[in-house]
Design an enzyme around this catalytic site. Sequence first.
Site, PDB file in Angstrom:
ATOM      1  N   ASP A  10      66.879  65.430  29.944  1.00  0.00           N
ATOM      2  CA  ASP A  10      68.162  64.538  30.786  1.00  0.00           C
ATOM      3  C   ASP A  10      67.401  63.560  31.628  1.00  0.00           C
ATOM      4  OD1 ASP A  10      66.689  66.291  32.626  1.00  0.00           O
ATOM      5  OD2 ASP A  10      68.242  66.676  33.756  1.00  0.00           O
ATOM      6  N   HIS A 241      57.855  66.896  37.802  1.00  0.00           N
ATOM      7  CA  HIS A 241      58.096  68.198  37.227  1.00  0.00           C
ATOM      8  C   HIS A 241      58.194  68.181  35.445  1.00  0.00           C
ATOM      9  CE1 HIS A 241      59.884  69.301  40.966  1.00  0.00           C
ATOM     10  NE2 HIS A 241      60.471  68.412  41.123  1.00  0.00           N
TER      11      HIS A 241
END
Length: 320
Positions: A10, A241
């Site tokens: 995303d 991340h």
Amino acid sequence: MRHPILFDTDPGVDDAQAIAIALCHPELELLGLTTTYGNVDVEVATHNALLLAQLAGRADVPVAQGAAAPLVKTRHPPPAHIHGANGLGDIALPEVQGKADPRSAAQFIVDTVNARPGEVTLVAVGPLGNLAAALQLDPSLTERVKQVVIMGGSIREGGNVTPVAEANMFNDPHAASRVLTAGWPLTLVGLDATHRCVLTAEHMARIAAGQGDLGQVLAGSYAFYRDFYREFLDIDGCCPHDSCALAWLLRPELFTTARGHLTVVTEGDAEGQTLFAPAGRAFIEPRWARTPAITACLNADGPGVSDWIADVLAGAGPPA
Ligand code: RIB
Ligand code: CA
């Protein structure tokens, strides 16, 4: 060994860094990017995936668009204060030339895995609706993927969008529950590992120098993301991340892991929390061990992972 991977994403500033690794690392064969809403609307995610591949000189990599909303819950607005309204720190972006694959992300995942049974690793770094939809289309996918690596969840670290939930799990806990308990070989790379890693401005300067036009987008979006980390988390730098999922795949020795059983809370104040019952430990009721065992990262060599990310992206520019 080269790993054939599908990358579900995303993008998203930290997604963009991870996509850059997926596009350039010689030990990865990137079979496609599948997109989901999350950090941005899914149309923006698809635009960014196409753009990043184009800037890396890899417009040949297929991009398939997927989930626009969670399976069950009402969607929260995208976090524009973290990633920018355009997902890439609100910097000016070049025109995109290419188009998305006509198939849905879920169909693309099913077709790609089934074309190479036992070979493909699914790496997912956003909300998990596309993987849940792929499982719905073809439940036997669990037997044909090589493995699934997911950036998401938190075992002992606490959450980043609620006191207990990590963003990708919180955004679609029902999808997460299906995917994390599906019974395929799965590793969860959550906040227990990713919060140990900080990508510094020095790292990013090396990345910008090594990645040509793509490096300019990575550095510009990093600057916006870094402001968020400084203001809200008092960290000088940012947690990469999503790159950690690829670091786990290629450099597992940098992580500490444990086997155990996961439960994802789907409703109530704790929605999106990932509950982990260590394998072999008897709890008061057998239900804590009812889900298939998975591997969870419980810690990471943060400096080692961050240096690895910078080394990969500093050392390999887009093809001439
Ligand atoms: O919690 C971190 C995750 O949420 C990452 O995938 C990041 O891109 C955000 O969406
Ligand atoms: Ca992400």
